[in-house]
Design an enzyme around this catalytic site. Structure first.
Site, PDB file in Angstrom:
ATOM      1  N   SER A 239       0.772  -1.169   0.023  1.00 32.73           N
ATOM      2  CA  SER A 239      -0.115   0.199   0.120  1.00 32.73           C
ATOM      3  C   SER A 239       0.854   1.206   0.114  1.00 32.73           C
ATOM      4  O   SER A 239       2.021   1.327   0.535  1.00 32.73           O
ATOM      5  CB  SER A 239      -0.892   0.043   1.088  1.00 32.73           C
ATOM      6  OG  SER A 239      -0.328   0.598   2.346  1.00 32.73           O
ATOM      7  N   ASP A 240       0.262   2.361  -0.387  1.00 36.51           N
ATOM      8  CA  ASP A 240       0.898   3.580  -0.448  1.00 36.51           C
ATOM      9  C   ASP A 240       0.610   4.142   0.920  1.00 36.51           C
ATOM     10  O   ASP A 240      -0.360   3.798   1.767  1.00 36.51           O
ATOM     11  CB  ASP A 240       0.241   4.765  -1.268  1.00 36.51           C
ATOM     12  CG  ASP A 240       1.399   5.757  -1.633  1.00 36.51           C
ATOM     13  OD1 ASP A 240       2.424   5.901  -0.809  1.00 36.51           O
ATOM     14  OD2 ASP A 240       1.259   6.328  -2.880  1.00 36.51           O
ATOM     15  N   ALA A 241       1.683   5.080   1.305  1.00 39.11           N
ATOM     16  CA  ALA A 241       1.649   5.358   2.807  1.00 39.11           C
ATOM     17  C   ALA A 241       0.218   6.193   3.186  1.00 39.11           C
ATOM     18  O   ALA A 241      -0.109   6.985   2.759  1.00 39.11           O
ATOM     19  CB  ALA A 241       2.836   6.553   3.136  1.00 39.11           C
TER      20      ALA A 241
END
Length: 965
Positions: A239-241
């Protein structure tokens, strides 16, 4: 103590068996812990800690010093796959070397970014390779192969592609939805990811923050329906942050974090990047989702198995066999030479009326001027420079320091308030302690410092360099090169070497207020100014204990800001004009700072060059017609007047540590430029669609569909030599087309040429591209030499996604293959006939029509049919229209059935007959119900659909039955 007798420790066993053995030995808590970005060690089994994510876009980032290569868009401008593969190899080696020194460095690298540069105002354009999927794919395959390494079993690093999917806007990036029709999805956005995954050098992908067709990318069904069907290799989705939390907090797509986490895990997300190194929040959500029955242990095991497979491939459990486990070096002579070679190959010569090359000769003086003339700018994903080469450095080295005149061109100003002049106190030598070995201030030490004294107001004025980066955003810098910055305590200090950071604290705005008396101020106005700090939104205020910005609760009140008179002691254009008049030739270096006005979190507002920089090149040219404009930037500019006025223009992305040396060698003719534009350079903002319009076909975006005249076309770039192309030949060989041609260097200089091959259907239908890149080759040719080039083009490259039948289709007919030096500079053509059956009309009685499979649309947007799968179409305003071409009703239909949710109406028109079906609304936007009305029609006709209100049309079906007489 590690038990080496366990099967997962046995290097003779296949990775799959070892992974399964290790998985079954882990407890549930240990498995759940592995789903966070920072997985803890499992000491009882001898497993170390593991983190997903190490930034390596154009060098090792965020981990101190490393070799800094040109920005990704600059690597795209080289059009050189082999060069980029070598850069990937060097970056991978430096990741390994840094890992040997610091276990915080991860071997799972989050690079490259393969989002297509669809819109030039996208703030993150610097991170992508090109607007074209074929070029982007070729560069991405090369870079990932270098990062991965050649060993058949073990990986040097494990690349993750960013950002899945259709992500080209920073504006509302975590809440905006990209409306992507199937043709654009399959022909454009998916293509950039697909080829790299199929090449076998990609370990996974990172979903983007945005939504696609109304559904967040982190719960996208395409992860399973597309990505994981392209390869049998295990792929990890990271996932992106912060994105897992966005599913609830900003997107409100789910009511609870447990639901959101479960949905992401089931959709295929394996590693959750959220809440920094604190894994407790995410692992707690996973446990709660399990307890509530939203997931089961098999969902957890599926993700952990992929993560363990990744770790096995990186040699974690076989250090004695891992060919990349030995100590590697960074900042080697080879890497320094490679950085310079890349910077040289990335330079694009846009225009040259014969002024260049500018060979050094006795008595020749060169003026290098401009706001970036003595700059070596880094971006958010750069490493820390070990070496620095600005244009001024490079030109002094190449032409001799005594022959180079310099003027930055910043306005010199002093700020006065009621209490005196703004002044920077002496730092008592503290600034000197922060200087590195080469005398440059270390931004990691200076930015945000609170131990330096804040600015004050007094009798002694400090002269500051004011640079307006466009849109009224400016920086202020002392003569010593220290930028005014604001630390966490709110005080203003001269404490930064460069603008930077996630929230830039070095940018300000001057806001004019009514006259307060005193000397003429900025731009000759008898007015005062308040100084707004952009990073905090607070106004600068002079207080007894120093200059600071207003507290958070006071930032909305401009009245709290101190009013300053701005006294201009020297205008930048005056200094530039003096330098230009004193030199034989002028090099104006303009462009952007990658942390200001266009970067992650911030899109650009315009293609225009900032007005201050426009004034500088005009002042230089007025003083000296022999003026060259060098644009050093992360994105294109609409420099129409400069292109018409100046004898020579060049563009390069920020070129990393060797940028200045490379530029000087190109200007001097030591290297013939051969970079090519990876993006269309448009003539004005009027040529651009809306930033959030992702329908490149309907809005005629990118070189594929653009029907206007660009300032500079995709693939454009000049050299210091001349090249001729023989007439290409094309022959069909089963599933490929072999295209051959000879390129000859007919000029006097050894040089590179980038041969480009494009295709188009001679009689295009269904909005096929006007031109499409199907091959490219960068070759070096000595003067007078030629080389025979061959391109093997899969016949499928001539195809498109057939929405009528839901498949990839190559229509039979005549295709033109066009070879040349750019998409607009075609030197020769060949034709090839593709045989076969045409796809034919839509068989609507058998398949019906998916609403999103339209041929044309007006004022509609694609939305999610359900939270897990499917598309629907809704009006973008009060009313929207869809067109479906060539629908075959056979012997006849007697009724139409629409499947729709929401509330509104659907009008279906065929052969002049219309029926209007009311959709009264159900129990929410996903409550799709069917509605039927009589409609008799036979034969082949277009179908038009009008959507009104809040209707969400999913599907049209037609009931067979002969048309009544």
């Amino acid at each position: 103590m590690t038990d080496h007798s366990l099967p997962f420790r046995d290097p003779q066993l296949p990775f799959a068996r070892r992974t399964d053995d290790l998985l079954r030995r882990l407890t549930l808590d240990e498995r759940i812990a592995m789903l966070h970005q920072f997985a803890p060690p499992v000491e009882r089994l001898g497993l170390g800690a593991f983190r997903t994510g190490q930034e390596a876009l154009h060098g090792v980032a965020w981990m101190g010093t490393a070799t800094v290569f040109p920005q990704a868009v600059g690597l795209g401008a080289t059009w050189n796959d082999e060069l980029v593969r070598r850069i990937g190899e060097a970056v991978g080696n430096e990741v390994r070397a840094k890992r040997a020194e610091d276990d915080r460095v991860g071997l799972n690298v989050w690079a490259p970014t393969v989002n297509l540069l669809r819109h030039p105002l996208w703030g993150r354009s610097e991170e992508g390779y090109a607007e074209d999927p074929a070029l982007t794919s070729a560069i991405a395959v090369a870079y990932t192969r270098g990062l991965r390494g050649d060993d058949p079993r073990y990986w040097r690093t494990a690349p993750v592609l960013k950002h899945w999917l259709a992500h080209n806007n920073e504006t509302d990036r975590d809440t905006a939805s990209s409306s992507v029709r199937p043709r654009v999805l399959h022909e454009y956005d998916l293509r950039a990811f697909r080829d790299a995954v199929r090449a076998g050098a990609v370990a996974g992908v990172m979903p983007a923050y945005n939504l696609v067709n109304g559904r967040p990318n982190h719960v996208s069904p395409l992860l399973d329906q597309q990505l994981r069907r392209w390869t049998e290799q295990s792929l990890v989705v990271c996932s992106d942050a912060g994105a897992p939390s966005n599913l609830v907090d900003s997107e409100h797509y789910f009511d609870t974090h447990e639901e959101a986490t479960a949905a992401a895990l089931k959709a295929g997300v394996d590693s959750f990047t959220d809440h920094g190194q604190d894994s407790a929040v995410m692992t707690g959500r996973i446990r709660d989702a399990l307890a509530k029955g939203l997931i089961d242990e098999s969902d957890i095991d599926t993700a952990v198995r992929r993560l363990l497979a990744l770790r096995f491939s990186l040699g974690e459990f076989d250090p004695d066999l891992d060919p990349y486990a030995g100590a590697a070096d960074f900042d080697t002579a080879e890497h320094r030479a490679l950085a310079q070679e890349a910077a040289e190959q990335a330079v694009v010569l846009l225009k040259n009326d014969g002024l260049l090359p500018l060979a050094p000769e006795a008595g020749r003086t060169v003026a290098v001027v401009g706001l970036l003339a003595d700059a070596c700018k880094l971006d958010w994903y750069s490493g820390t420079l070990l070496h620095r080469s600005s244009p001024l450095d490079g030109l002094r080295e190449r032409y001799g320091a005594e022959n180079v005149v310099f003027a930055e061109g910043a306005d010199r100003v002093r700020l006065k308030c009621a209490d005196g002049w703004l002044q920077v106190p002496d730092a008592d030598g503290e600034a000197d302690t922060a200087r590195g070995a080469e005398g440059a201030l270390d931004p990691a030490l200076l930015a945000g410092r609170t131990d330096l004294p804040p600015l004050t107001c007094g009798e002694r004025a400090t002269e500051l360099a004011l640079v307006d980066w466009g849109g009224g955003v400016l920086t202020l810098r002392t003569a010593e090169g220290r930028y005014l910055s604001v630390a966490d305590d709110g005080y203003v200090r001269a404490s930064a070497d460069e603008p930077g950071g996630w929230v830039v604290q070095e940018t300000f705005r001057l806001e004019a207020v009514e006259a307060v008396g005193g000397p003429k101020g900025l731009a000759g106005h008898d007015r005062g100014h308040r100084l707004l700090h952009v990073g905090t939104g607070g106004y600068v205020t002079v207080a007894a204990d120093g200059v600071k910005v207003a507290d958070a609760g006071e930032r909305v009140s401009a009245a709290l800001g101190t009013v300053f008179d701005v006294e201009v002691t020297e205008r930048g254009e005056d200094a530039v004009a003096r330098a230009a008049a004193a030199a034989d030739t002028v090099i104006v270096v303009a462009g952007n700072d990658p942390h200001i006005n266009g970067r992650e979190t911030e899109d650009r507002a315009t293609l225009d060059l900032p007005p201050q920089q426009e004034r500088l090149w005009r002042a230089a040219h007025t003083a000296n017609p022999r003026t060259v404009l060098v644009l050093t930037s992360a994105y294109p500019y609409a420099v129409t007047e400069a292109a018409a006025t100046l004898p020579a223009l060049l563009w390069t992305a920020h070129g990393g540590q060797a940028a200045g040396t490379a530029l000087a060698r190109v200007l001097a003719g030591d290297v013939s430029p051969a970079g090519r534009l990876p993006q269309t350079w448009y003539a004005s903002d009027a040529d651009l669609p809306d930033l959030l319009d992702y329908d490149i076909i309907g809005s005629r975006q990118t070189y594929l569909y653009f029907e206007g005249t660009p300032l500079y076309p995709f693939g454009h770039g000049l050299t210091y030599s001349d090249f001729t192309y023989s007439a290409p030949s094309a022959a069909r060989e089963r599933d490929v087309i072999r295209v051959s041609l000879t390129v000859t260097n007919t000029g006097a200089a050894d040089a590179d040429e980038v041969a480009q091959l494009y295709a188009r259907a001679v009689e295009p239908a269904d909005d096929l591209p006007l031109r499409k890149l199907i091959g490219h080759r960068r070759v070096h040719l000595a003067a007078g030499a030629g080389e025979r080039l061959e391109f093997l083009v899969p016949v499928t490259e001539l195809g498109h996604w057939d929405v009528a039948h839901g498949r990839w289709t190559v229509e039979p007919g005549l295709y033109e293959l066009r070879a040349g030096a750019s998409s607009a500079d075609i030197r020769g053509t060949a034709t090839v006939v593709v045989e076969g059956e045409p796809s034919g009309p839509r068989a609507v009685l058998e398949r019906g029509i998916e609403a999103a499979d339209y041929d044309e649309q007006r004022h509609t947007v694609i939305v999610d049919r359900s939270k897990t799968d499917g598309d629907a179409v809704s009006p973008a305003g009060e009313c929207g229209e869809l067109l479906f071409r060539r629908c075959d009703f056979g012997e006849g239909a007697r009724a139409v059935t629409v499947s729709a949710a929401g509330q509104g109406s659907v009008m279906v028109t065929v052969e002049g007959r219309s029926v209007d079906l009311a959709v009264p609304g159900g129990e929410g936007p996903y409550d799709v119900r069917t509605h039927e009305a009589e409609l008799t029609v036979r034969g082949v006709h277009d179908v038009r659909v009008a959507l009104r209100g809040g209707v969400r049309l999913a599907h049209l079906a037609f009931v067979p039955g002969k048309e009544s007489s």
